[in-house]
Write an enzyme that holds these catalytic residues in place. Structure first.
Site, PDB file in Angstrom:
ATOM      1  N   GLY A  48      23.383 -13.856 -21.382  1.00  0.00           N
ATOM      2  CA  GLY A  48      22.502 -14.648 -20.538  1.00  0.00           C
ATOM      3  C   GLY A  48      22.117 -13.930 -19.261  1.00  0.00           C
ATOM      4  O   GLY A  48      20.946 -13.787 -18.942  1.00  0.00           O
ATOM      5  N   ALA A  49      23.128 -13.479 -18.528  1.00  0.00           N
ATOM      6  CA  ALA A  49      22.876 -12.794 -17.267  1.00  0.00           C
ATOM      7  C   ALA A  49      24.166 -12.156 -16.778  1.00  0.00           C
ATOM      8  O   ALA A  49      25.234 -12.416 -17.324  1.00  0.00           O
ATOM      9  CB  ALA A  49      22.367 -13.776 -16.220  1.00  0.00           C
ATOM     10  N   MET A  50      24.045 -11.326 -15.744  1.00  0.00           N
ATOM     11  CA  MET A  50      25.215 -10.607 -15.256  1.00  0.00           C
ATOM     12  C   MET A  50      25.248 -10.632 -13.732  1.00  0.00           C
ATOM     13  O   MET A  50      24.252 -10.346 -13.080  1.00  0.00           O
ATOM     14  CB  MET A  50      25.169  -9.163 -15.800  1.00  0.00           C
ATOM     15  CG  MET A  50      26.341  -8.313 -15.381  1.00  0.00           C
ATOM     16  SD  MET A  50      27.914  -8.997 -15.994  1.00  0.00           S
ATOM     17  CE  MET A  50      28.999  -8.541 -14.659  1.00  0.00           C
ATOM     18  N   GLU A  51      26.426 -10.933 -13.204  1.00  0.00           N
ATOM     19  CA  GLU A  51      26.591 -11.227 -11.781  1.00  0.00           C
ATOM     20  C   GLU A  51      26.823 -10.005 -10.897  1.00  0.00           C
ATOM     21  O   GLU A  51      27.436 -10.134  -9.832  1.00  0.00           O
ATOM     22  CB  GLU A  51      27.777 -12.194 -11.620  1.00  0.00           C
ATOM     23  CG  GLU A  51      29.175 -11.589 -11.915  1.00  0.00           C
ATOM     24  CD  GLU A  51      29.697 -11.814 -13.326  1.00  0.00           C
ATOM     25  OE1 GLU A  51      28.856 -11.996 -14.246  1.00  0.00           O
ATOM     26  OE2 GLU A  51      30.922 -11.789 -13.519  1.00  0.00           O
ATOM     27  N   ASN A  52      26.354  -8.811 -11.274  1.00  0.00           N
ATOM     28  CA  ASN A  52      26.548  -7.605 -10.475  1.00  0.00           C
ATOM     29  C   ASN A  52      26.358  -7.891  -8.982  1.00  0.00           C
ATOM     30  O   ASN A  52      25.412  -8.556  -8.593  1.00  0.00           O
ATOM     31  CB  ASN A  52      25.549  -6.532 -10.886  1.00  0.00           C
ATOM     32  CG  ASN A  52      25.450  -6.398 -12.376  1.00  0.00           C
ATOM     33  OD1 ASN A  52      26.443  -6.146 -13.043  1.00  0.00           O
ATOM     34  ND2 ASN A  52      24.263  -6.612 -12.919  1.00  0.00           N
ATOM     35  N   GLU A  99      25.487 -17.357 -11.983  1.00  0.00           N
ATOM     36  CA  GLU A  99      25.611 -15.979 -11.479  1.00  0.00           C
ATOM     37  C   GLU A  99      25.787 -15.982  -9.965  1.00  0.00           C
ATOM     38  O   GLU A  99      26.549 -15.191  -9.419  1.00  0.00           O
ATOM     39  CB  GLU A  99      24.405 -15.129 -11.878  1.00  0.00           C
ATOM     40  CG  GLU A  99      24.086 -15.116 -13.379  1.00  0.00           C
ATOM     41  CD  GLU A  99      25.266 -14.869 -14.289  1.00  0.00           C
ATOM     42  OE1 GLU A  99      26.210 -14.146 -13.896  1.00  0.00           O
ATOM     43  OE2 GLU A  99      25.280 -15.418 -15.414  1.00  0.00           O
ATOM     44  N   GLU A 112      29.861  -4.878 -17.478  1.00  0.00           N
ATOM     45  CA  GLU A 112      30.906  -5.757 -17.976  1.00  0.00           C
ATOM     46  C   GLU A 112      30.812  -5.791 -19.511  1.00  0.00           C
ATOM     47  O   GLU A 112      29.699  -5.859 -20.036  1.00  0.00           O
ATOM     48  CB  GLU A 112      30.744  -7.182 -17.442  1.00  0.00           C
ATOM     49  CG  GLU A 112      31.908  -8.073 -17.867  1.00  0.00           C
ATOM     50  CD  GLU A 112      31.846  -9.489 -17.283  1.00  0.00           C
ATOM     51  OE1 GLU A 112      30.827  -9.846 -16.668  1.00  0.00           O
ATOM     52  OE2 GLU A 112      32.819 -10.203 -17.460  1.00  0.00           O
TER      53      GLU A 112
HETATM   54  N1  TRP Z   1      29.780 -12.153 -16.814  1.00  0.00           N
HETATM   55  C1  TRP Z   1      28.576 -12.619 -17.432  1.00  0.00           C
HETATM   56  C2  TRP Z   1      28.452 -14.078 -17.091  1.00  0.00           C
HETATM   57  O1  TRP Z   1      29.188 -14.893 -17.519  1.00  0.00           O
HETATM   58  C3  TRP Z   1      28.507 -12.493 -18.903  1.00  0.00           C
HETATM   59  C4  TRP Z   1      28.681 -11.159 -19.540  1.00  0.00           C
HETATM   60  C5  TRP Z   1      29.800 -10.625 -19.990  1.00  0.00           C
HETATM   61  C6  TRP Z   1      27.691 -10.299 -19.981  1.00  0.00           C
HETATM   62  N2  TRP Z   1      29.585  -9.491 -20.684  1.00  0.00           N
HETATM   63  C7  TRP Z   1      28.296  -9.267 -20.710  1.00  0.00           C
HETATM   64  C8  TRP Z   1      26.324 -10.315 -19.818  1.00  0.00           C
HETATM   65  C9  TRP Z   1      27.564  -8.290 -21.333  1.00  0.00           C
HETATM   66  C10 TRP Z   1      25.601  -9.318 -20.437  1.00  0.00           C
HETATM   67  C11 TRP Z   1      26.203  -8.318 -21.200  1.00  0.00           C
HETATM   68  O2  TRP Z   1      27.632 -14.451 -16.344  1.00  0.00           O
HETATM   69 ZN    ZN Z   2      30.035 -15.870 -15.938  1.00  0.00          ZN
END
Ligand code: TRP
Ligand code: ZN
Length: 878
Positions: free
Chosen positions: A265-269, A302, A125
């Site tokens: 912060g983190a990523m919801e894969n 997440e 993302e």
């Molecule tokens: N979708 C993630 C969240 O809100 C955040 C996110 C967007 C992100 N782009 C990113 C995290 C790039 C890491 C790197 O939880």
């Molecule tokens: Zn988010």
């Protein structure tokens, strides 16, 4: 330098080709990774015909081979420009195999496939998948993924991707492989891969329908003892989503990986969240109470994305708030249910006011659903996240608990498996309720913070209380007025004895016109209205309350938020009075009502210590700055310090006794009560520290030495770093020696020094960039030093000699070629430049000039700096 291309919402068209299925294979070697992608491609008959070329996104890809339906294509048979891969004529259905060669070891952007320490991981993302392979990298193309990973089995025994593991084994040359299949279709921004030598903590969660979900948390070996809190929180989040939203987890496996190098912060894969280690790893010795609270928010956030973001995803990136605003609202509600709701609301509003309001009033202002962007990564903003969450919160107020739940249920039912828009969400909400939201929609499309002024009139003859509202939606960029918003005003009434006499407990009034009037009949004299309880709308409120009335609200309002807000108003006025007295060479003193209110609060025994510590905290310097047209950092600092010191002196004994009374819980106790006590104690310590006497310093230093958890230890250290004393240096050195092997703790060590108000801070910060532990390779480290200095240290960053500005632009330019996402984030610290005096404006403009003239500046930083420069003069979204 040629301006970068801008993308517009109005230009959106559906995809011409869809990918039903993709089989990925990653062969990971030290020096290169070979990615083979086999896609089943289908033409979208609604939009394309046989003459429509196939265009895939492809950024900086080294394409090794292309095979279409078993025919090997020669390089002259396909076009590759810098950003695209193009086949001019393709059949309606066919198989396309593309092989690319990547060098993740050289990828410093932390976008796409990169290395974090000894581990390979991906971040896709918003638009990172196109750096891995050629693909329609857009969120409305939903595809079934499978993924085979092969790598050296000694260095990379753990090979992870989304979904379920279906096959694993060993190969020649000491290599192992794993095959993953994700049964749920997803957009490619949710794809993830991890390869490394990681340890795993496992747990099990049983859903309401008795399905067993395996939970796996992967971390580096030495961190295995810091996973307990994150896992417990995850299970709580899963149970909460079932209870509050009726949502169960869908796969049999939920994996979280903690990495040390991460942009956000983190990523919801899907099924494989990747986390910045700071939002996973914690023990009372190494993490503060607020770290624990942040972990709770992010783990929840997440997890909640699985339904709001993954199962139901975005039609295009302009809809980002559909998943982010909604998911922030959900994580806020989760934290509110797990802790003290009122305190959580105060923290969230404070964040909104300090980050989102200035953004919305400055050159970066954009609507929650933006109209255009150059670099999507720049739109992960406070507006999309925090204001987006406020919109959902207003809806939940307008609909009530049950109505909102009904709307959400229908939203999940209607759009499961789809890529949709904020408009789809609003329409669904209208559908279940019959409530007309046509005016409410403006919250998504109008930038800026509405300003609401109120005026009260009480007529004793007919016992009528009239409240006149006026709302102003002024657009700072275009210098015009937007039409009025639909603003829910949660109102209460308090009689002169402090009794709540609100009719039917909750009175929600809908402000819809530019001017509106609220009339209460049969009201006794001395009755006070409590407006915008729980901060029922994200507006700037201007009231006509007197000091006495504010003190009354602070004492009696049963709405925690409004008690805090009344105290804030009192503090603002107090600090402003001092500000002008200093400015006009008048004597300053602390006013009695403020001192008395403060003392009464400390003496209160209602056991709301967390709330009390929020209420007693002075507004930050940037919050005070917001209330001025032109920000005078030095005078604001002086005025605030005067008030702090005066309160510290006036209430010295009470503060000291509160400090010694706050010792009932064990240092490792993570209950809300224990945390509340610690926060009140630290607040009292910081007032004591403001006295700046040897005696006070000694108290803080002793507290530092005696501390048995990170909350107390760093809490005391950060108070010390504002005091010029040999003890401060000693404490910093001791702390470093004790913690030099814990990177997340060393981040804090950098941060407290970067935030110091002492006059030699600039020198220290510059020296710290040459410290052996400082590195441009780790975003957490950059945020703790450069980030904290430029956003949380107004007096030193805004030095009148411009050294702070020069320092920041130097850091931005050094970082930009390596990590443009973080460089652009640093650059946004300059965006409020028009709010300072002309001398400082000119100094900042110099730095813009230097940045913009830099050859091959990233589009991330380019977009931020050009917008900042244009700020106020011309529209951003032409
Ligand atoms: N979708 C993630 C969240 O809100 C955040 C996110 C967007 C992100 N782009 C990113 C995290 C790039 C890491 C790197 O939880
Ligand atoms: Zn988010």
């Amino acid at each position: 330098m040629k301006p970068h291309e801008k993308k517009y919402l109005k230009d959106y068209t559906p995809p011409n080709y869809l990918v039903d299925h993709i089989d990925l294979r990653f062969d990971i070697f030290e020096k290169e990774t070979i990615v083979t992608s086999v896609m089943e491609i289908t033409r979208n008959r609604k939009t394309a015909d046989e003459k429509t070329p196939l265009i895939l996104d492809a950024v900086d890809l080294d394409i090794k081979s292309v095979v279409a339906d078993d025919m090997v294509l020669m390089p002259e048979e396909y076009e590759t420009e810098k950003q695209y891969f193009k086949l001019n004529r393709v059949p309606e259905n066919f198989t396309l195999e593309i092989t690319t060669r990547l060098n993740p070891g050289a990828n410093t952007t932390m976008d796409g496939l990169y290395r974090s320490g000894n581990c390979f991981c991906t971040q896709c993302e918003a638009e990172g998948f196109r750096k891995i392979t050629c693909f329609p990298d857009r969120s409305d193309v939903m595809t079934k993924f499978s993924c085979i990973i092969t790598a050296d089995q000694t260095k990379y025994p753990v090979l992870l991707s989304n979904g379920n593991m279906v096959l694993k084994g060993t190969l020649e040359n000491n290599r192992n492989f794993v095959k993953w299949e994700d049964p749920v279709k997803k957009p490619c921004y949710l794809f993830a891969l991890v390869a490394g030598d990681l340890s795993c903590v496992e747990d099990v969660y049983t859903t309401a329908s008795q399905r067993r979900i395996v939970l796996k948390l992967y971390v580096e070996k030495e961190n295995i003892d810091k996973c307990g809190y994150a896992l417990t929180t995850l299970k709580q989040a899963m149970a909460w989503d079932e209870e509050k939203f009726g949502r169960e987890y869908d796969l049999d496996l939920y994996q979280i990986v903690a990495v040390s190098h991460f942009n956000m912060g983190a990523m919801e894969n899907k099924g494989l969240n990747i986390f910045n280690a700071r939002y996973v790893l914690a023990s009372p010795e190494t993490a503060t109470d607020s770290d624990f609270m942040n972990i709770q928010s992010v783990i929840g956030h997440e997890y909640f994305h699985n339904w709001t973001g993954n199962r139901i995803t975005l039609k295009n990136w302009f809809q980002l708030s559909l998943k982010e605003g909604l998911t922030v609202f959900r994580d806020q509600e989760f934290s509110s249910d797990m802790n003290a709701r009122g305190v959580k609301r105060i923290e969230d509003v404070k964040k909104l006011r300090t980050r989102q309001f200035p953004e919305d009033a400055g050159p970066m202002a954009h609507s929650v659903r933006p109209e255009s962007y150059i670099e999507m990564n720049n739109f992960y903003t406070a507006t999309v996240y925090q204001k987006g969450a406020e919109i959902i919160r207003m809806l939940s107020q307008i609909f009530g608990k049950q109505g909102f739940r009904k709307g959400m249920d229908l939203y999940f039912k209607k759009f499961d498996g789809c890529a949709v828009t904020t408009e789809d969400f609003i329409t669904t909400m209208e559908e279940v309720s019959g409530i007309d939201l046509s005016q409410f929609r403006r919250w998504y499309t109008t930038p800026g913070t509405p300003e609401v002024s109120i005026k009260r009139t009480y007529t004793p003859e007919n016992r009528q209380l009239v409240i006149d509202f006026q709302q102003l939606n002024y657009d700072n960029q275009f210098k015009h007025l937007h039409p009025p918003c639909h603003i829910p005003v949660k109102t209460g009434l308090i009689d002169k004895n402090g009794q709540d006499i609100t009719p039917d407990k909750q009175c929600l009034y809908h402000l819809k016109n530019e001017t509106d009037q609220l009339v209460f009949e049969n009201i006794a004299p001395g009755t006070l209205a409590s407006l915008f309880r729980e901060f029922s709308a994200p507006v700037k409120l201007k009231t006509d309350f007197t000091i006495q009335e504010l003190a009354f609200l602070l004492e009696h309002d049963n709405d925690d938020f409004n008690r805090w807000d009344a105290a804030q108003q009192l503090f603002f006025r107090e600090i402003k009075t001092v500000f002008f007295n200093i400015k006009n060479n008048q004597p300053c003193n602390l006013s009695l009502p403020v001192q008395n209110a403060f003392g009464a609060l400390l003496a209160r025994t209602d056991n709301k210590k967390a709330l009390t510590s929020k209420i007693l905290a002075l507004p930050e310097e940037d919050e005070i700055g917001e209330t001025f047209e032109t920000i005078d950092v030095n005078l604001i600092h002086k005025a605030r310090m005067f008030v702090k010191k005066s309160l510290g002196a006036a209430l010295k004994d009470q503060l000291i006794s509160t400090i010694s009374n706050c010792c009932r819980y064990s240092p490792a106790d993570l209950s809300s009560k224990a945390m509340a006590e610690r926060s009140l104690k630290l607040l009292c310590l910081s007032y004591t520290g403001a006295l700046n006497t040897d005696e006070a310093t000694e108290i803080i230093y002793r507290h530092f030495l005696a501390s048995k958890n990170m909350t107390d230890e760093i809490g005391a250290l950060s108070i010390l770093t504002d005091i010029a004393s040999p003890k401060t240096r000693e404490a910093l050195d001791q702390f470093y020696d004790k913690w030099k092997h814990e990177p997340l703790v060393i981040d804090k060590w950098f941060a407290v020094q970067a935030a110091s108000i002492l006059p030699d801070t600039m020198d220290r910060v510059e020296a710290l960039t040459r410290h052996r532990d400082f590195t441009m390779e780790n975003p957490n480290r950059i945020r703790s030093l450069t980030g904290v200095f430029s956003t949380q240290n107004p007096v030193n960053f805004h030095r009148s000699d411009g050294r702070g500005y020069r320092f920041l632009s130097g850091q931005i330019l050094a970082l930009d070629p390596k990590n443009p996402q973080i460089s652009a984030r640093l650059a946004s610290a300059f965006s409020q430049w028009k709010r300072y005096d002309v001398k400082r404006q000119a100094l900042m403009e110099n730095e813009f000039d230097r940045i913009i003239k830099t050859p091959s500046l990233s589009k991330d930083t380019y977009e931020i700096v050009t917008k900042a420069l244009a700020g106020g003069h011309q529209g951003i979204f032409e």
